[in-house]
Design an enzyme around this catalytic site. Sequence first.
Site, PDB file in Angstrom:
ATOM      1  N   VAL A   1      -1.897  -3.060   4.471  1.00  0.00           N
ATOM      2  CA  VAL A   1      -2.594  -3.365   5.725  1.00  0.00           C
ATOM      3  C   VAL A   1      -4.022  -2.839   5.681  1.00  0.00           C
ATOM      4  O   VAL A   1      -4.968  -3.531   6.069  1.00  0.00           O
ATOM      5  CB  VAL A   1      -1.832  -2.778   6.931  1.00  0.00           C
ATOM      6  CG1 VAL A   1      -2.605  -3.038   8.224  1.00  0.00           C
ATOM      7  CG2 VAL A   1      -0.439  -3.397   7.033  1.00  0.00           C
ATOM      8  N   ASP A   2      -4.195  -1.606   5.207  1.00  0.00           N
ATOM      9  CA  ASP A   2      -5.539  -1.047   5.099  1.00  0.00           C
ATOM     10  C   ASP A   2      -6.420  -1.897   4.195  1.00  0.00           C
ATOM     11  O   ASP A   2      -7.592  -2.163   4.502  1.00  0.00           O
ATOM     12  CB  ASP A   2      -5.483   0.378   4.544  1.00  0.00           C
ATOM     13  CG  ASP A   2      -5.176   1.422   5.604  1.00  0.00           C
ATOM     14  OD1 ASP A   2      -5.427   1.146   6.791  1.00  0.00           O
ATOM     15  OD2 ASP A   2      -4.692   2.500   5.252  1.00  0.00           O
ATOM     16  N   VAL A   3      -5.876  -2.304   3.057  1.00  0.00           N
ATOM     17  CA  VAL A   3      -6.680  -3.071   2.094  1.00  0.00           C
ATOM     18  C   VAL A   3      -7.077  -4.419   2.675  1.00  0.00           C
ATOM     19  O   VAL A   3      -8.242  -4.832   2.592  1.00  0.00           O
ATOM     20  CB  VAL A   3      -5.915  -3.238   0.765  1.00  0.00           C
ATOM     21  CG1 VAL A   3      -6.636  -4.225  -0.143  1.00  0.00           C
ATOM     22  CG2 VAL A   3      -5.775  -1.890   0.059  1.00  0.00           C
TER      23      VAL A   3
ATOM     24  N   ASP B   1      -1.892   3.001   8.076  1.00  0.00           N
ATOM     25  CA  ASP B   1      -1.246   1.864   7.418  1.00  0.00           C
ATOM     26  C   ASP B   1       0.260   1.815   7.628  1.00  0.00           C
ATOM     27  O   ASP B   1       0.797   0.796   8.072  1.00  0.00           O
ATOM     28  CB  ASP B   1      -1.565   1.909   5.920  1.00  0.00           C
ATOM     29  CG  ASP B   1      -0.923   0.771   5.154  1.00  0.00           C
ATOM     30  OD1 ASP B   1      -1.586  -0.248   4.938  1.00  0.00           O
ATOM     31  OD2 ASP B   1       0.266   0.902   4.776  1.00  0.00           O
TER      32      ASP B   1
END
Length: 404
Positions: free
Chosen positions: A169-171, A141
Site C-alpha cells: 500500500v505504501d509503495v 501500511d
Amino acid sequence: MISPGSLANLKVIDASRVLGGPYAGQVLADHGADVIKLEPPAGDETRGWGPPFLGDAASYFLGLNRNKRGIAVDLSHDKGRELLLALLEGADVLIENFKTGTMERWGLGHDELARRFPRLIHCRVSGFGSDGPMGGLPGYDAAIQAVCGIMSVNGEPGGMPLRVGLPVVDVVTGLNAALGILMALNERAASGKGQFVEASLYDCGISLLHPHLPNYYLSGQVAGPSGNAHPNICPYDSFATRSEPIFLAVGNNRQFVTLCTMIGRPELPEDPRFASNSQRNIHRDALKEQLEAALAAFDCAELAERLIRAGVPCGAVRSIDQVVADPHTIHREMVVDIGDYRGTGSPIKLSRTPASYRRAPPAFAQHSAEVMAERALDPDSFREVLPGLDPAPQTPRKQAQGKA
C-alpha cells in the site's frame, strides 16, 4: 555520460518521512529532479529501522532516499517555517505527509501556499485523506491492508487473514503520488497554475482490490483467502514437481494446450472439464490433481525454462538472494551500486532520458550548508533550527548487506 533525466529542471522539496512520500520523491529524483529532503531534528524515523545499517542510516531509509540532498530543519519553530518558505521560492513541488491539520496550524495550508506560490504543486500523502468520516486519522501500511480488505483475501484457504509480506500500500501510494505530481505538472504547462495533489493510503489500498472488487460488484460474493490460486484464472497457482514448486500462470487456451503437451498430457484440453477457462475454474481441484501427477516427473528449474521459452508464463519460486544474483536482474539494471551503497534500480525505462544514479542517500543534514549557500541564505540566521548544520564525517557502523 550520465543522462540529465526527463525531470532535470524540476525542483522538489521532500518534507515527507517513512515510505510513501519518500518513495515518490525518489521516483522523481531517479529521473533527474533536484530533490531536497527535509528531515526533522530527530531524523526520518526509518534511519533507525534496522539492522542492517550503513553509516547513520538503516537499510530501510537507504532504499527510499537515493539521489536526494539532505537538510534537517525544525519546522516546529517560526524560524524553521520561514526557512521552508525560502526553500519553496522557485520550487516546483512540495511533498509532505504531516498529520492532517499540521500545515494549516503552521499557517502553511494549501490555500496559503497557493497564494504565495501560485505555480507550486503541493502533494500530501496521508492515511485516510483530509475529509470524510476517517479524514485526518493516522495510517500505516499494515493497518491499511487490514481495513481495506487486502488481508481478507491473502493467505491460505480457510486460514487467518494475512498481511502481504511487503508494504504494497505504501509503495503504490508513493507511485500514485508521483503520478499525480506529473499530471499536475502537465496541466500547469497549459494553465500556469499549481494545484493540490492528495494520495491517501486508504484510497490506494482499495484501488489494489482487483479482481476482487469487480467480482463482488457483479456477483455479490465476498472473496476470501485463496492461497496462491487466482480467483478468475485456472491453472494459475503453484504446483508440486519432482523438486521445488513451480508457479503456472496460464491465461488462455493456447498456453494450456502447450503446457499439457510439454508435460506429456496432450489429451487434457479435450476433456470437457478442462476445455475452457470457465470450466477449468469449476473443476480446478481435479485439474490440479491431474497436473501434479504429470509434473512429478519433472525438475522444476528445467521445466520452467522450457515452458517459458515455449510461451507458457511460469517460474520457480525463488529467494531474494537468487533474484539479486540473476543475470537478467543485472542486465535490467535493477541493482545499483554507488560506493558502499547498494540499492534497487528504477523500473521506469525511458529510451532517451533514462534514470540515473548520482547520489547515495544523504547522511543526516549532509547538504544543509550547500543548500543554504545556493540560495544565498545566511546559516547563522537559521542555526537554531538547523540541527547538524556542520555534520562530522560519518563512519559506517556496518557494511552493506548482500554485496556480490
